[in-house]
Scaffold this motif. Sequence first.
Motif, PDB file in Angstrom:
ATOM      1  N   PHE A  27       0.844  -1.201   0.000  1.00 41.45           N
ATOM      2  CA  PHE A  27       0.000   0.000   0.000  1.00 41.45           C
ATOM      3  C   PHE A  27       0.877   1.249   0.000  1.00 41.45           C
ATOM      4  CE2 PHE A  27      -2.567   3.321   1.919  1.00 41.45           C
ATOM      5  CZ  PHE A  27      -3.810   3.143   1.323  1.00 41.45           C
ATOM      6  N   ALA A  28       1.922   1.234   0.841  1.00 40.85           N
ATOM      7  CA  ALA A  28       2.825   2.384   0.926  1.00 40.85           C
ATOM      8  C   ALA A  28       3.601   2.580  -0.373  1.00 40.85           C
ATOM      9  CB  ALA A  28       3.781   2.205   2.098  1.00 40.85           C
ATOM     10  N   GLU A  29       4.071   1.484  -0.952  1.00 43.51           N
ATOM     11  CA  GLU A  29       4.827   1.591  -2.198  1.00 43.51           C
ATOM     12  C   GLU A  29       3.975   2.165  -3.324  1.00 43.51           C
ATOM     13  OE1 GLU A  29       6.145  -2.410  -2.634  1.00 43.51           O
ATOM     14  OE2 GLU A  29       8.000  -2.098  -1.478  1.00 43.51           O
ATOM     15  N   LYS A  30       2.676   1.912  -3.261  1.00 46.60           N
ATOM     16  CA  LYS A  30       1.771   2.403  -4.295  1.00 46.60           C
ATOM     17  C   LYS A  30       1.433   3.878  -4.103  1.00 46.60           C
ATOM     18  CE  LYS A  30      -2.756   1.478  -6.377  1.00 46.60           C
ATOM     19  NZ  LYS A  30      -3.964   0.600  -6.360  1.00 46.60           N
ATOM     20  N   HIS A  31       1.326   4.317  -2.843  1.00 40.70           N
ATOM     21  CA  HIS A  31       0.777   5.648  -2.588  1.00 40.70           C
ATOM     22  C   HIS A  31       1.761   6.643  -1.966  1.00 40.70           C
ATOM     23  CE1 HIS A  31      -3.203   4.193  -3.660  1.00 40.70           C
ATOM     24  NE2 HIS A  31      -3.078   3.202  -2.799  1.00 40.70           N
ATOM     25  N   ALA A  32       2.766   6.160  -1.236  1.00 41.09           N
ATOM     26  CA  ALA A  32       3.698   7.064  -0.547  1.00 41.09           C
ATOM     27  C   ALA A  32       4.855   7.408  -1.471  1.00 41.09           C
ATOM     28  CB  ALA A  32       4.185   6.428   0.748  1.00 41.09           C
ATOM     29  N   MET A  96      -6.229   3.791   9.397  1.00 39.85           N
ATOM     30  CA  MET A  96      -6.207   5.223   9.715  1.00 39.85           C
ATOM     31  C   MET A  96      -4.816   5.812   9.513  1.00 39.85           C
ATOM     32  SD  MET A  96      -8.586   4.862  13.101  1.00 39.85           S
ATOM     33  CE  MET A  96      -8.579   6.532  13.692  1.00 39.85           C
ATOM     34  N   VAL A  97      -3.808   5.105  10.024  1.00 38.59           N
ATOM     35  CA  VAL A  97      -2.431   5.603   9.882  1.00 38.59           C
ATOM     36  C   VAL A  97      -1.993   5.532   8.424  1.00 38.59           C
ATOM     37  CG1 VAL A  97      -0.035   5.218  10.568  1.00 38.59           C
ATOM     38  CG2 VAL A  97      -1.846   5.079  12.274  1.00 38.59           C
ATOM     39  N   SER A  98      -2.393   4.485   7.723  1.00 43.91           N
ATOM     40  CA  SER A  98      -2.092   4.412   6.288  1.00 43.91           C
ATOM     41  C   SER A  98      -2.753   5.558   5.538  1.00 43.91           C
ATOM     42  CB  SER A  98      -2.575   3.072   5.712  1.00 43.91           C
ATOM     43  OG  SER A  98      -1.872   1.992   6.276  1.00 43.91           O
ATOM     44  N   GLY A  99      -3.942   5.951   5.968  1.00 41.43           N
ATOM     45  CA  GLY A  99      -4.646   7.050   5.327  1.00 41.43           C
ATOM     46  C   GLY A  99      -3.919   8.380   5.447  1.00 41.43           C
ATOM     47  N   LEU A 100      -3.049   8.493   6.468  1.00 43.57           N
ATOM     48  CA  LEU A 100      -2.265   9.723   6.612  1.00 43.57           C
ATOM     49  C   LEU A 100      -1.296   9.925   5.449  1.00 43.57           C
ATOM     50  CD1 LEU A 100      -1.457   9.693  10.441  1.00 43.57           C
ATOM     51  CD2 LEU A 100      -2.980  11.251   9.226  1.00 43.57           C
ATOM     52  N   ILE A 101      -0.999   8.841   4.742  1.00 40.86           N
ATOM     53  CA  ILE A 101      -0.121   8.961   3.565  1.00 40.86           C
ATOM     54  C   ILE A 101      -0.678  10.001   2.599  1.00 40.86           C
ATOM     55  CG2 ILE A 101       0.633   7.761   1.470  1.00 40.86           C
ATOM     56  CD1 ILE A 101       0.937   5.227   3.196  1.00 40.86           C
ATOM     57  N   PHE A 102      -1.971   9.940   2.315  1.00 45.58           N
ATOM     58  CA  PHE A 102      -2.572  10.868   1.356  1.00 45.58           C
ATOM     59  C   PHE A 102      -2.491  12.300   1.859  1.00 45.58           C
ATOM     60  CE2 PHE A 102      -4.770   6.757   0.948  1.00 45.58           C
ATOM     61  CZ  PHE A 102      -4.385   6.438  -0.340  1.00 45.58           C
ATOM     62  N   TRP A 103      -2.674  12.486   3.157  1.00 46.68           N
ATOM     63  CA  TRP A 103      -2.604  13.814   3.757  1.00 46.68           C
ATOM     64  C   TRP A 103      -1.173  14.346   3.695  1.00 46.68           C
ATOM     65  CZ3 TRP A 103      -0.291  15.958   8.187  1.00 46.68           C
ATOM     66  CH2 TRP A 103      -0.797  17.190   8.582  1.00 46.68           C
ATOM     67  N   PRO A 108       2.212  21.014   2.643  1.00 48.26           N
ATOM     68  CA  PRO A 108       3.443  21.775   2.411  1.00 48.26           C
ATOM     69  C   PRO A 108       4.313  21.849   3.663  1.00 48.26           C
ATOM     70  CG  PRO A 108       1.633  23.281   2.811  1.00 48.26           C
ATOM     71  CD  PRO A 108       1.040  21.881   2.849  1.00 48.26           C
ATOM     72  N   ILE A 109       4.646  20.690   4.239  1.00 53.63           N
ATOM     73  CA  ILE A 109       5.465  20.662   5.444  1.00 53.63           C
ATOM     74  C   ILE A 109       6.917  20.960   5.061  1.00 53.63           C
ATOM     75  CG2 ILE A 109       6.274  19.211   7.353  1.00 53.63           C
ATOM     76  CD1 ILE A 109       3.610  17.703   7.124  1.00 53.63           C
ATOM     77  N   GLN A 110       7.580  21.781   5.875  1.00 53.21           N
ATOM     78  CA  GLN A 110       8.909  22.264   5.513  1.00 53.21           C
ATOM     79  C   GLN A 110      10.040  21.622   6.311  1.00 53.21           C
ATOM     80  OE1 GLN A 110       9.362  24.406   2.923  1.00 53.21           O
ATOM     81  NE2 GLN A 110       7.151  24.301   2.603  1.00 53.21           N
ATOM     82  N   LYS A 111       9.769  21.198   7.564  1.00 50.53           N
ATOM     83  CA  LYS A 111      10.889  20.761   8.390  1.00 50.53           C
ATOM     84  C   LYS A 111      10.543  19.541   9.231  1.00 50.53           C
ATOM     85  CE  LYS A 111       9.872  23.913  12.240  1.00 50.53           C
ATOM     86  NZ  LYS A 111      10.433  24.976  13.116  1.00 50.53           N
ATOM     87  N   GLY A 112      11.622  18.855   9.665  1.00 52.79           N
ATOM     88  CA  GLY A 112      11.461  17.701  10.528  1.00 52.79           C
ATOM     89  C   GLY A 112      11.165  16.427   9.765  1.00 52.79           C
ATOM     90  N   LYS A 113      10.743  15.423  10.500  1.00 51.71           N
ATOM     91  CA  LYS A 113      10.377  14.130   9.928  1.00 51.71           C
ATOM     92  C   LYS A 113       9.061  13.658  10.537  1.00 51.71           C
ATOM     93  CE  LYS A 113      14.301  12.029  10.941  1.00 51.71           C
ATOM     94  NZ  LYS A 113      15.365  10.991  11.041  1.00 51.71           N
ATOM     95  N   ILE A 114       8.278  12.982   9.742  1.00 46.45           N
ATOM     96  CA  ILE A 114       7.070  12.309  10.231  1.00 46.45           C
ATOM     97  C   ILE A 114       7.180  10.842   9.848  1.00 46.45           C
ATOM     98  CG2 ILE A 114       4.564  12.105  10.075  1.00 46.45           C
ATOM     99  CD1 ILE A 114       4.424  15.095   9.657  1.00 46.45           C
ATOM    100  N   ILE A 115       6.981   9.982  10.839  1.00 48.29           N
ATOM    101  CA  ILE A 115       7.138   8.544  10.639  1.00 48.29           C
ATOM    102  C   ILE A 115       5.818   7.847  10.947  1.00 48.29           C
ATOM    103  CG2 ILE A 115       8.345   6.469  11.422  1.00 48.29           C
ATOM    104  CD1 ILE A 115      10.694   8.324  12.192  1.00 48.29           C
ATOM    105  N   LEU A 116       5.330   7.095   9.994  1.00 45.96           N
ATOM    106  CA  LEU A 116       4.156   6.256  10.215  1.00 45.96           C
ATOM    107  C   LEU A 116       4.681   4.883  10.611  1.00 45.96           C
ATOM    108  CD1 LEU A 116       1.997   7.354   7.146  1.00 45.96           C
ATOM    109  CD2 LEU A 116       2.184   8.419   9.410  1.00 45.96           C
ATOM    110  N   LEU A 117       4.446   4.504  11.851  1.00 45.30           N
ATOM    111  CA  LEU A 117       5.072   3.313  12.430  1.00 45.30           C
ATOM    112  C   LEU A 117       4.047   2.201  12.634  1.00 45.30           C
ATOM    113  CD1 LEU A 117       7.516   1.913  13.763  1.00 45.30           C
ATOM    114  CD2 LEU A 117       6.886   3.080  15.900  1.00 45.30           C
ATOM    115  N   PHE A 118       4.327   1.046  12.069  1.00 49.41           N
ATOM    116  CA  PHE A 118       3.460  -0.134  12.180  1.00 49.41           C
ATOM    117  C   PHE A 118       4.195  -1.167  13.024  1.00 49.41           C
ATOM    118  CE2 PHE A 118       2.306   2.283   8.536  1.00 49.41           C
ATOM    119  CZ  PHE A 118       0.930   2.167   8.412  1.00 49.41           C
TER     120      PHE A 118
END
Length: 252
Positions: A27-32, A96-103, A108-118
Amino acid sequence: MKLRKELHTYPELSGQEYETAKRIRQFAEKHAHTARIETFGKTAIAIIYEFSKKGETIAIRCELDALPIVEENEFQHKSVNTGVSHKCGHDGHMAMVSGLIFWLEAQPIQKGKIILLFQPAEETGKGAQMLVHDKKFEALGIDYVFALHNIPKEPINSIIITPRGFSAEVQSVIIKTKGKEAHAAEPENGINPALAISKIIGEMALLNHVDPHLDDFAVLTPVHLLMGEKAYGISPSSADYIIPFALGTVRK
């Protein structure tokens, strides 16, 4: 919704979430498109969004595993794995967490890192233990970890927080007793743990204060007892007794 139903159909037990992790990765490889994917241990997955400027690293965590419970529903996406089903909402959390990929792909986030952790093996605690001792995971330098639990029938797109605990934060205790085996016809020659376990169960029940609004709110629930064997002639020598309990928390 399609992903959640697919995950619900193919649940896997703690430590065995190979196909579940594979579905999340696909799913991530397709959308992220702008993230990289890392794995930890056998099944843990992190979908990592790293932005151009330095900043804090935030992880949003969910769980991969299901429970050893027979699915008795009749809907089309019921579990096809006998004796295993998603009964604690982990399929919903993953969706729900996978859905955050689309968001995240659109922000337009500029700094830091966001990690979706499974995370694997939430139900046994072994998945979290594995991650916190993984040097590769430690190197991510996570500053904050946020987790969630879905609450059925609440309005869609709601986020509910409280100043105290929301669902009961659980601690588990395993009591192991050791006695002496004997013939069932001569129990006086052994030490059977049954009486000790029965006293423990009775004393634990007296500690329950089930009104969640009380300061001394406490729920101690026996969930598993293993004693002896199915051998009618043996007075057993040992027993294991598991009690998860919640103390001083507020549940809805």
